[in-house]
Design a protein around this motif. Structure first.
Motif, PDB file in Angstrom:
ATOM      1  N   ALA A   1     -39.794  14.965   7.337  1.00 12.62           N
ATOM      2  CA  ALA A   1     -39.366  14.287   6.052  1.00 12.62           C
ATOM      3  C   ALA A   1     -39.951  13.162   5.294  1.00 12.62           C
ATOM      4  O   ALA A   1     -40.267  13.089   4.293  1.00 12.62           O
ATOM      5  CB  ALA A   1     -37.939  14.034   6.197  1.00 12.62           C
TER       6      ALA A   1
ATOM      7  N   GLN B   1     -32.591   9.658   0.674  1.00 11.41           N
ATOM      8  CA  GLN B   1     -33.596  10.633   0.367  1.00 11.41           C
ATOM      9  C   GLN B   1     -33.900  11.496   1.666  1.00 11.41           C
ATOM     10  O   GLN B   1     -33.993  12.608   1.342  1.00 11.41           O
ATOM     11  CB  GLN B   1     -34.603  10.196  -0.382  1.00 11.41           C
ATOM     12  CG  GLN B   1     -34.249   9.717  -1.841  1.00 11.41           C
ATOM     13  CD  GLN B   1     -35.235   8.866  -2.432  1.00 11.41           C
ATOM     14  OE1 GLN B   1     -36.221   8.179  -1.794  1.00 11.41           O
ATOM     15  NE2 GLN B   1     -35.684   9.138  -3.586  1.00 11.41           N
TER      16      GLN B   1
ATOM     17  N   HIS C   1     -32.135  11.460   4.106  1.00  7.51           N
ATOM     18  CA  HIS C   1     -30.893  12.453   4.816  1.00  7.51           C
ATOM     19  C   HIS C   1     -30.993  13.783   3.805  1.00  7.51           C
ATOM     20  O   HIS C   1     -30.659  14.693   4.511  1.00  7.51           O
ATOM     21  CB  HIS C   1     -29.697  11.529   4.506  1.00  7.51           C
ATOM     22  CG  HIS C   1     -28.478  11.981   4.961  1.00  7.51           C
ATOM     23  ND1 HIS C   1     -27.217  11.769   4.234  1.00  7.51           N
ATOM     24  CD2 HIS C   1     -28.305  12.966   5.956  1.00  7.51           C
ATOM     25  CE1 HIS C   1     -26.446  12.514   5.175  1.00  7.51           C
ATOM     26  NE2 HIS C   1     -26.901  13.085   6.091  1.00  7.51           N
ATOM     27  N   THR C   2     -30.964  13.562   2.432  1.00 10.34           N
ATOM     28  CA  THR C   2     -30.882  14.832   1.620  1.00 10.34           C
ATOM     29  C   THR C   2     -32.187  15.861   2.080  1.00 10.34           C
ATOM     30  O   THR C   2     -31.708  17.239   2.229  1.00 10.34           O
ATOM     31  CB  THR C   2     -31.254  14.484   0.246  1.00 10.34           C
ATOM     32  OG1 THR C   2     -30.242  13.372  -0.185  1.00 10.34           O
ATOM     33  CG2 THR C   2     -31.090  15.603  -0.717  1.00 10.34           C
ATOM     34  N   ALA C   3     -33.254  15.222   2.243  1.00 11.05           N
ATOM     35  CA  ALA C   3     -34.304  16.443   2.721  1.00 11.05           C
ATOM     36  C   ALA C   3     -34.045  17.080   3.898  1.00 11.05           C
ATOM     37  O   ALA C   3     -34.157  18.293   4.351  1.00 11.05           O
ATOM     38  CB  ALA C   3     -35.811  15.550   2.849  1.00 11.05           C
TER      39      ALA C   3
ATOM     40  N   ARG D   1     -31.217  17.285   5.539  1.00 11.08           N
ATOM     41  CA  ARG D   1     -30.128  18.206   5.454  1.00 11.08           C
ATOM     42  C   ARG D   1     -30.379  19.962   5.086  1.00 11.08           C
ATOM     43  O   ARG D   1     -29.695  20.383   5.287  1.00 11.08           O
ATOM     44  CB  ARG D   1     -28.885  17.759   4.407  1.00 11.08           C
ATOM     45  CG  ARG D   1     -27.978  16.686   5.046  1.00 11.08           C
ATOM     46  CD  ARG D   1     -26.894  16.167   4.202  1.00 11.08           C
ATOM     47  NE  ARG D   1     -25.615  15.825   4.781  1.00 11.08           N
ATOM     48  CZ  ARG D   1     -24.825  15.086   4.061  1.00 11.08           C
ATOM     49  NH1 ARG D   1     -25.131  14.588   2.976  1.00 11.08           N
ATOM     50  NH2 ARG D   1     -23.528  14.932   4.713  1.00 11.08           N
ATOM     51  N   GLU D   2     -31.270  19.711   4.100  1.00 11.66           N
ATOM     52  CA  GLU D   2     -31.825  20.943   3.565  1.00 11.66           C
ATOM     53  C   GLU D   2     -32.202  22.003   4.581  1.00 11.66           C
ATOM     54  O   GLU D   2     -32.065  23.075   4.446  1.00 11.66           O
ATOM     55  CB  GLU D   2     -32.931  20.693   2.644  1.00 11.66           C
ATOM     56  CG  GLU D   2     -32.545  20.264   1.116  1.00 11.66           C
ATOM     57  CD  GLU D   2     -33.695  19.929   0.134  1.00 11.66           C
ATOM     58  OE1 GLU D   2     -34.812  20.554   0.603  1.00 11.66           O
ATOM     59  OE2 GLU D   2     -33.479  19.390  -0.493  1.00 11.66           O
ATOM     60  N   VAL D   3     -32.543  21.352   5.746  1.00  8.23           N
ATOM     61  CA  VAL D   3     -33.111  22.203   6.828  1.00  8.23           C
ATOM     62  C   VAL D   3     -31.955  22.230   7.974  1.00  8.23           C
ATOM     63  O   VAL D   3     -31.797  23.241   8.521  1.00  8.23           O
ATOM     64  CB  VAL D   3     -34.503  21.428   7.463  1.00  8.23           C
ATOM     65  CG1 VAL D   3     -34.705  22.436   8.733  1.00  8.23           C
ATOM     66  CG2 VAL D   3     -35.300  21.349   6.586  1.00  8.23           C
TER      67      VAL D   3
ATOM     68  N   ALA E   1     -28.049  21.213   7.973  1.00  7.87           N
ATOM     69  CA  ALA E   1     -26.972  20.427   7.433  1.00  7.87           C
ATOM     70  C   ALA E   1     -26.328  19.548   8.173  1.00  7.87           C
ATOM     71  O   ALA E   1     -25.696  18.701   7.423  1.00  7.87           O
ATOM     72  CB  ALA E   1     -26.207  21.679   7.049  1.00  7.87           C
TER      73      ALA E   1
END
Lengths: 142, 142
Positions: free
Chosen positions: A27, A38, A40-42, A44-46, A48
């Motif tokens: 990421a 950010q 973390h968000t990225a 999480r897309e992969v 969760a």
DNA sequence: ATTTGTGCAAAAGCTTTGCACGCTA
DNA sequence: TAGCGTGCAAAGCTTTTGCACAAAT
């Protein structure tokens, strides 16, 4: 690319290669500049379920391993980026927050001079300049 | 010195001159580099009752008035210092945390070049370099 | 099997916000 | 006296820590 070196660096220290660590490193590589949030968000897309705590702990680890570095742009959270390869200086626009970049080598002359005259060795891969970018700076003062 | 200009700037905006505002500005001037926390401590030595909230609100105000600026050194809190007069570039030692300074004018050539080539106008009074100071950098790598 | 790594929950900082009282102008 | 400024308390965030379970070697 750095995936393999991650495995090696970890093994060399008796640490373990986990999916989280791979994802977090990936990421950071992908995002270029990113706050822990950010990343973390990225991630999480992969995957969760990855916890923000793990982001913090892993970024710190990756930094100790020399794979990423962080800088302080604007207020708040630090931003992380890959170390080594694509070193760059951040140009942060105070107005719109845009982040431009610049060749660190442009700092060499100054860095050399500082080392010589004040004994201070600048980490030229860890520099940020604040100011106004081309879009925001036209016609303004201050 | 800036006391009077503080009064003027405040009056010009219909704001009020208070003991707290004077003390906080004075503390920033005296301390050179200071986090809100450090300013609080300094102010408290003179006026024990001043609340940290007031420190934050006042530093923000003083910044709007153009009397102080802040930079981000290392992790955590920003550090404030007087604006204008004694502009300087911070040289922050990653090892011991010492803060050296450097003439901002040394950045001029680089700043001019950036403005010309990338349209980015560096605020040379708001720059920090991270690295190793003379005491910590001798004989070390990285 | 060990022992490290992770998630969860709670704690710890730092900063901001809401509100009523106090003080400046 | 009118309205800004402050202190106090609480809320909001970001980051850290403790602990038991899960996972890697």
């Amino acid at each position: 690319m750095s995936e393999s070196s991650l495995a090696e660096l970890l093994r060399a220290r008796g640490l373990r290669l986990t999916a989280q660590r791979q994802l977090i490193l990936q990421a950071v590589l992908d995002l270029g500049h990113a706050t822990p949030e950010q990343v973390h968000t990225a991630v999480r897309e992969v995957a969760a379920g990855v916890n923000i705590t793990t982001i913090y702990r892993t970024l710190e680890l990756l930094e100790r391993l020399g794979l990423v570095t962080h800088t302080h742009l604007s207020h708040g959270s630090p931003t992380y980026h890959a170390a080594g390869e694509d070193q760059h200086v951040h140009l942060v626009c105070r107005e719109c927050g845009a982040i431009d970049e610049m060749e660190p080598e442009l700092l060499r002359p100054l860095a050399d001079r500082l080392a010589r005259e004040q004994g201070f060795r600048v980490d030229i891969g860890h520099v940020s300049f604040f100011g106004l970018c081309g879009r925001c700076g036209n016609g303004e003062q201050e």
